[in-house]
Design an enzyme around this catalytic site. Structure first.
Site, PDB file in Angstrom:
ATOM      1  N   HIS A 175     -11.388  -9.288  21.838  1.00  0.00           N
ATOM      2  CA  HIS A 175     -10.693  -9.653  23.088  1.00  0.00           C
ATOM      3  C   HIS A 175     -10.452  -8.461  24.005  1.00  0.00           C
ATOM      4  O   HIS A 175      -9.857  -8.610  25.054  1.00  0.00           O
ATOM      5  CB  HIS A 175      -9.341 -10.314  22.762  1.00  0.00           C
ATOM      6  CG  HIS A 175      -9.473 -11.502  21.873  1.00  0.00           C
ATOM      7  ND1 HIS A 175      -9.399 -11.419  20.498  1.00  0.00           N
ATOM      8  CD2 HIS A 175      -9.728 -12.793  22.157  1.00  0.00           C
ATOM      9  CE1 HIS A 175      -9.583 -12.620  19.980  1.00  0.00           C
ATOM     10  NE2 HIS A 175      -9.782 -13.474  20.965  1.00  0.00           N
ATOM     11  N   GLU A 213     -20.829 -20.909  26.756  1.00  0.00           N
ATOM     12  CA  GLU A 213     -20.888 -20.010  27.918  1.00  0.00           C
ATOM     13  C   GLU A 213     -22.235 -20.057  28.616  1.00  0.00           C
ATOM     14  O   GLU A 213     -22.310 -19.921  29.839  1.00  0.00           O
ATOM     15  CB  GLU A 213     -20.537 -18.575  27.507  1.00  0.00           C
ATOM     16  CG  GLU A 213     -19.063 -18.353  27.212  1.00  0.00           C
ATOM     17  CD  GLU A 213     -18.615 -18.894  25.861  1.00  0.00           C
ATOM     18  OE1 GLU A 213     -19.500 -19.258  25.041  1.00  0.00           O
ATOM     19  OE2 GLU A 213     -17.398 -18.964  25.602  1.00  0.00           O
TER      20      GLU A 213
END
Ligand SMILES: Cc1ncc(C[n+]2csc(CCOP(=O)(O)OP(=O)(O)O)c2C)c(N)n1
Length: 703
Positions: free
Chosen positions: A502, A433
């Site tokens: 999540h 990322e």
């Protein structure tokens, strides 16, 4: 949702090329550079850098006029030589705080350098940033990308610039990019950082025209390089790395440095593939002015002094030109730099009245455009549709992220886009990322519009450094540079379950990050309008796609058309099907995202005005205050956790600006301060449910 057929390759097209020639061969084959003008320019840069360092170290810093002095003494020759090779108008250099000699070679003047370190008007940042955190728009040479104070953060933007070169040259067929390269400069310490490895991974997997220029002085402040890489030699350790050409040399020996730097730059230009050059250099001053180098032995200091490149340059130069030319140059540079110092010392302080300017781009649409009545659509399909339309409209727009290409994203928002627009424009990235956002920064500076996807909100964590630096870039550089991008992130709990990884909402963290806009739509129509505004805008923007709303009836609306836009910072009053016509609302609920639907259900039968903020940065203060002044009671509701949640900010503004209108304390409801559980019963205890909201509303109305 359309089915996604198998795509032959998700990677951008890589060129076929001959096996890498050996480093020894390359440098040995390079002829000795005896171009007198070349060495005159190198000598001028080195002498200028030395004179600036000397005046700062001996005069300005001891007097407290310069707060951060990072001397480049010892690194200067290698950088000056490199700068002579970074001459293509589309070359990009991602530098660090010790890179001033390189930047001088790219056109920074001595006076600008002094104005920077003295924090005066007319430096590169008008006193906003440390003088050695460089940036430079092209001055007949390359672009110096805005540097960062974070060690290692320069690398992945460099990789983004390198990827952009390929995109302009191959996909957009812009011949002016042929042969351009990116170079990232850094010290041996920086080779241990996430940024270094992220960029190395990108540059080597995609075979990008990128040079890693590693100035190894053996130290990161006081820490020796054996803590940074085993055996102290990053080039040796990378010998087995595929697709990477390696070079090594003594950066303080003029002829040797020039041969190797020339060979390395040539290699990257010619093959449009990555290389790393490790240059041994002495650090002749402390890490910064305040560092006395007490951790170095006198013997080591003596060795370092013997590696001072300046006398070596003088002797090389004298042989090639003459002693009198050298002496004359020294005198000339001394005079110029002294004059530059005097001018900078006489320069005014920066204008304090504009310190708040340049955080965001000046233009944003102010009104919602007219909507069409398209087919009813899921939020997820609508996101894909907007991307599809904008990809067609803007050839500089690129969509990428983990599994975004062939698969079409783990949430399906990019299905088929790669087939339609090709793997150069819609592509998978490595699982990194920091690299995804860092590369986007480099691409955005290069004029592309990156639209990266982060797979889930929690997984933006590794990109925090790049996110922060991107957000402050416009301000730091007085709008000389900015990196507009739209980062799409699925957030929040799922339709069937939650969990700590999540199901993070986490908007408050980003709202606290300077320079970023945040959209958090609750339905298809708003998602379409806000995403399009973001994609056509000039600011870095987070676009949150709530997981529980991606494919649910409550978020579905008609598709409002291919040109529909919604301005940021305009809340919407949610229509209340159950409310009696003409009834006066007795309370306001301020909320966003998946809580909008829950608030609507909780308010059934009660006269409540629900404000869907739609964007968190900026948030619609006026609409909230106007509603509170009308209803006199307010509940601020969100899914993000409680402490320092964005609701705290809203509540505080209401208390300060509408205190006299309140008939009850501001009510807040949010997820308590712990992670979202996996078990749904547990999840329902913590994430605000309709029943929790109803209870809070009743408390508020009964006060
Ligand atoms: C992410 C980050 N961690 C720590 C620091 C503090 N710091 C500044 S420079 C430096 C050493 C860097 O050494 P190196 O990369 O070898 O470059 P050199 O200063 O030797 O040229 C450290 C630890 C920082 N600026 N950024």
């Amino acid at each position: 949702m359309p089915k996604n057929p198998v795509v032959q390759s998700a990677r951008p097209t890589l060129q076929k090329r001959e096996p890498n020639p050996t480093t020894e061969g390359l440098a040995a084959r390079a002829t000795t550079n005896t171009d007198k003008d070349f060495w005159l320019r190198v000598a001028r840069t080195v002498l200028t850098s030395r004179a600036i360092d000397r005046i700062e170290e001996q005069e300005m810093t001891p007097k407290g006029l310069v707060a951060y002095q990072f001397s480049a003494r010892g690194h200067d020759l290698a950088q000056a030589i490199l700068s002579e090779h970074i001459t293509h108008p589309h070359d990009g250099a991602a530098v660090y705080y010790r890179s001033r000699p390189f930047v001088l070679g790219q056109g920074l003047t001595a006076e600008e350098a002094f104005r920077g370190s003295l924090a005066r008007a007319g430096g590169m940042t008008d006193g906003r940033d440390i003088g050695v955190v460089h940036l430079l728009r092209p001055r007949e040479r390359g672009t110096v990308l805005p540097a960062s104070g974070d060690v290692g953060a320069q690398y992945s933007p460099g990789a983004g610039w390198a990827q952009s070169i390929g995109y302009y040259a191959k996909t957009l067929k812009d011949t002016s990019y042929a042969g351009a390269i990116a170079v990232s400069l850094g010290g041996d310490g920086s080779t241990a950082t996430n940024g270094f490895w992220a960029a190395l991974n990108i540059a080597t997997t995609l075979e990008l025209p990128m040079l890693f220029f590693i100035e190894d002085n053996g130290y990161g402040i006081s820490t020796t390089s054996d803590y940074q890489t085993p055996g102290r030699n990053i080039a040796r350790n990378l010998a087995a790395f595929s697709n990477l050409q390696l070079f090594e040399c003594r950066g303080y020996e003029p002829e040797e440095a020039e041969k190797n730097i020339n060979a390395a730059v040539d290699y990257v230009r010619k093959w449009q593939g990555p290389a790393l050059i490790r240059l041994e250099v002495p650090r002749l001053s402390g890490h910064s002015f305040v560092d006395t180098q007490s951790y170095k032995s006198p013997e080591l200091r003596a060795i370092e002094e013997s590696h001072d490149p300046l006398p070596k340059l003088e002797s090389y130069f004298t042989k090639l030109l003459s002693k009198s030319v050298w002496d004359k140059l020294v005198e000339e540079v001394e005079h110029e730099v002294r004059q530059a110092a005097d001018n900078a010392l006489a320069a005014p302080a920066p204008d304090a009245a504009i310190v708040g300017q340049h955080i965001f781009a000046p233009v944003m649409p102010v009104v919602e455009s007219v909507k069409e009545k398209g087919p009813r659509m899921n939020l997820q399909d609508a996101v894909r549709k907007v991307l599809e339309v904008e990809l067609a409209k803007n050839p500089k727009l690129l969509v990428f992220g983990e599994d975004v290409g062939a698969k079409g994203g783990v949430h399906g928002a990019t299905v088929d886009l790669q087939i339609r627009y090709g793997a150069d424009r819609v592509f998978d990235t490595s699982l990194n990322e920091e690299g995804i956002i860092g590369r986007s920064v480099g691409m955005a500076i290069a004029g592309l519009k990156p639209v990266p996807e982060i797979q889930f909100r929690k997984y933006a964590d590794p990109a925090t450094e790049q996110i922060n630096d991107c957000g402050t870039m416009r301000w730091r550089t007085l709008s000389k540079f900015s990196a507009p991008m739209v980062v799409r992130i699925p957030v929040g709990f799922g339709k069937k379950t939650g969990d700590p990884w999540h199901s993070v909402s986490g908007e408050a963290f980003f709202a606290h990050t300077i320079g970023w806009r945040i959209a958090y739509p609750s339905n298809t129509e708003d998602a379409v309008g806000l995403l399009r505004t973001a994609l056509r805008g000039e600011d870095p923007t987070f676009f949150f796609e709530h997981r529980a709303l991606l494919d649910t009836p409550q978020a579905r609306t008609n598709y409002p058309g291919d040109d529909f836009t919604i301005p940021f910072g305009k809340a919407k009053i949610v229509p209340q099907p159950s409310s009696v016509a003409g009834a006066v609302a007795k309370a306001t609920i301020v909320t966003w995202g998946a809580m909008v639907d829950r608030a609507t259900k909780a308010a059934e039968g009660l006269d409540v005005e629900i404000l869907d903020l739609r964007t968190i940065v900026p948030w619609d203060k006026e609409a909230v205050l106007a509603s509170v002044r009308k209803t006199n009671r307010v509940l601020v509701l969100h899914e993000d956790n409680w402490t320092c949640g964005f609701g705290g900010e809203i509540a505080s503004v209401i208390s300060q600006e509408a205190f006299a209108s309140l008939d009850a304390p501001v009510e807040r409801l949010a997820t308590p301060d712990h992670p979202v559980p996996y078990n749904t019963t547990l999840m329902e205890v913590v994430v605000p449910q309709v029943s929790h909201i109803r209870a809070a509303l009743e408390r508020l109305l009964a006060f």
